[in-house]
Structures are given as C-alpha cells and as structure tokens.
Design a protein around this motif. Structure first.
Motif, PDB file in Angstrom:
ATOM      1  N   TYR A 184      31.384 -49.475  -6.420  1.00 54.95           N
ATOM      2  CA  TYR A 184      31.663 -48.045  -6.510  1.00 54.95           C
ATOM      3  C   TYR A 184      31.029 -47.411  -7.743  1.00 54.95           C
ATOM      4  O   TYR A 184      31.104 -47.968  -8.845  1.00 54.95           O
ATOM      5  CB  TYR A 184      33.168 -47.797  -6.596  1.00 54.95           C
ATOM      6  N   ALA A 185      30.448 -46.258  -7.540  1.00 48.51           N
ATOM      7  CA  ALA A 185      30.154 -45.401  -8.680  1.00 48.51           C
ATOM      8  C   ALA A 185      31.481 -44.854  -9.196  1.00 48.51           C
ATOM      9  O   ALA A 185      32.455 -44.747  -8.450  1.00 48.51           O
ATOM     10  CB  ALA A 185      29.223 -44.267  -8.277  1.00 48.51           C
ATOM     11  N   ALA A 200      29.530 -39.494 -14.989  1.00 47.56           N
ATOM     12  CA  ALA A 200      29.542 -40.446 -13.881  1.00 47.56           C
ATOM     13  C   ALA A 200      28.616 -41.604 -14.204  1.00 47.56           C
ATOM     14  O   ALA A 200      27.650 -41.455 -14.973  1.00 47.56           O
ATOM     15  CB  ALA A 200      29.123 -39.775 -12.575  1.00 47.56           C
ATOM     16  N   ILE A 201      28.891 -42.747 -13.578  1.00 46.76           N
ATOM     17  CA  ILE A 201      28.101 -43.946 -13.826  1.00 46.76           C
ATOM     18  C   ILE A 201      27.922 -44.692 -12.516  1.00 46.76           C
ATOM     19  O   ILE A 201      28.827 -44.729 -11.681  1.00 46.76           O
ATOM     20  CB  ILE A 201      28.794 -44.827 -14.899  1.00 46.76           C
ATOM     21  N   SER A 202      26.750 -45.284 -12.338  1.00 43.39           N
ATOM     22  CA  SER A 202      26.449 -46.014 -11.113  1.00 43.39           C
ATOM     23  C   SER A 202      27.228 -47.331 -11.070  1.00 43.39           C
ATOM     24  O   SER A 202      27.777 -47.779 -12.077  1.00 43.39           O
ATOM     25  CB  SER A 202      24.945 -46.267 -11.031  1.00 43.39           C
ATOM     26  N   PRO A 203      27.258 -47.977  -9.918  1.00 38.48           N
ATOM     27  CA  PRO A 203      28.067 -49.200  -9.780  1.00 38.48           C
ATOM     28  C   PRO A 203      27.731 -50.297 -10.790  1.00 38.48           C
ATOM     29  O   PRO A 203      28.630 -50.998 -11.256  1.00 38.48           O
ATOM     30  CB  PRO A 203      27.773 -49.642  -8.353  1.00 38.48           C
ATOM     31  N   THR A 238      22.761 -46.142 -14.266  1.00 36.29           N
ATOM     32  CA  THR A 238      22.534 -44.698 -14.291  1.00 36.29           C
ATOM     33  C   THR A 238      23.795 -43.981 -14.738  1.00 36.29           C
ATOM     34  O   THR A 238      24.890 -44.291 -14.275  1.00 36.29           O
ATOM     35  CB  THR A 238      22.138 -44.196 -12.893  1.00 36.29           C
ATOM     36  N   THR A 239      23.626 -43.028 -15.630  1.00 37.36           N
ATOM     37  CA  THR A 239      24.747 -42.195 -16.072  1.00 37.36           C
ATOM     38  C   THR A 239      24.350 -40.733 -16.023  1.00 37.36           C
ATOM     39  O   THR A 239      23.184 -40.383 -16.229  1.00 37.36           O
ATOM     40  CB  THR A 239      25.187 -42.549 -17.501  1.00 37.36           C
ATOM     41  N   PRO A 267      25.363 -42.074  -8.565  1.00 32.92           N
ATOM     42  CA  PRO A 267      26.586 -41.314  -8.837  1.00 32.92           C
ATOM     43  C   PRO A 267      26.396 -39.829  -8.542  1.00 32.92           C
ATOM     44  O   PRO A 267      25.302 -39.283  -8.703  1.00 32.92           O
ATOM     45  CB  PRO A 267      26.834 -41.571 -10.332  1.00 32.92           C
ATOM     46  N   TYR A 297      34.235 -37.751  -3.914  1.00 31.05           N
ATOM     47  CA  TYR A 297      34.828 -38.995  -4.381  1.00 31.05           C
ATOM     48  C   TYR A 297      35.975 -39.436  -3.478  1.00 31.05           C
ATOM     49  O   TYR A 297      36.776 -38.624  -3.032  1.00 31.05           O
ATOM     50  CB  TYR A 297      35.299 -38.841  -5.826  1.00 31.05           C
TER      51      TYR A 297
END
Length: 123
Positions: free
Chosen positions: A31-32, A49-52, A56-57, A103, A110
């Motif tokens: 999950y992101a 937000a942040i990738s799984p 990436t943020t 994300p 969400y």
C-alpha cells in the motif's frame, strides 16, 4: 488494512512531533500511504504521501522542507516527522492506505483510514 495513528499532542511553535501509523491485517508493503489533516469546518487536506517501497514521496507545498514522510515496512509502520511547527498546522491528522504503486493526493481515493490524532501548536 487497519490503521492506527498516534503521536499527536500539544507543542509550541517551532517545535517538533513525530506521528506514527501502525498497520495490521493485509500486507502493508503493498500500500501507498498518505497523511491528511482536517480542521473543523474545512475539508480534509493532503499533507504527504509515500509509495509502497518508500521510493516516491509527495508533499503539500505548505509542508515542504518542514515535514518528512517515511515508512518501515518491516515494522508495518509509517511516520510523519513534523519540524518547525506553526500554529496553522493545528489539526487532526489522519493516515490512510491506498492499494497503488504511485501515491495519490486525493483523499477520496484512499481505501483505509486511521482514527486521527490531534496536533495542537501553540503560538
């Protein structure tokens, strides 16, 4: 996935807090994760937000350079480090999970939400 946010509190302007988001249930690393905040009478707004995998943020402009989102998938926990806090950062902060790789910033996308934790910054 079930989420539980913690770490909020009362802090003076210029201070710091670290929020945590503990996940249980499904594989957190799929999950992101995002952080949002809301004040009474206003819509919930995107913070970060942040990738799984944490590669990436994304950040809202009003927190860039002050807040840092991170995650520890081995501990099934996400974090939001908040520095140089301002009174206008006062809000209830929510963590959320989204079953995507990239994300997203829209709260409506969400899937799962934590219960929220209050952050109050005094001037």
């Amino acid at each position: 996935v079930q989420l539980q946010a913690s770490g909020g509190g009362l802090v003076q302007a210029g201070g710091s807090l670290r929020l945590s988001c503990a996940a249980s249930g499904r594989t957190f690393s799929s999950y992101a994760m995002g952080w949002f905040r809301q004040v009474p009478g206003k819509e919930r707004e995107f913070v970060a937000a942040i990738s799984p995998r944490g590669v990436t943020t994304y950040y809202a402009d009003f927190v860039k350079g002050r807040f840092t989102i991170s995650r520890d998938n081995a501990k099934n926990t996400g974090y939001l480090q908040m520095n140089s806090l301002k009174p206008e950062d006062t809000a209830v902060y929510y963590c959320a999970a989204d079953l995507v790789v990239v994300p997203r910033t829209a709260s409506t996308l969400y899937d799962s939400w934590g219960q929220g934790t209050q952050v109050t910054v005094s001037s």
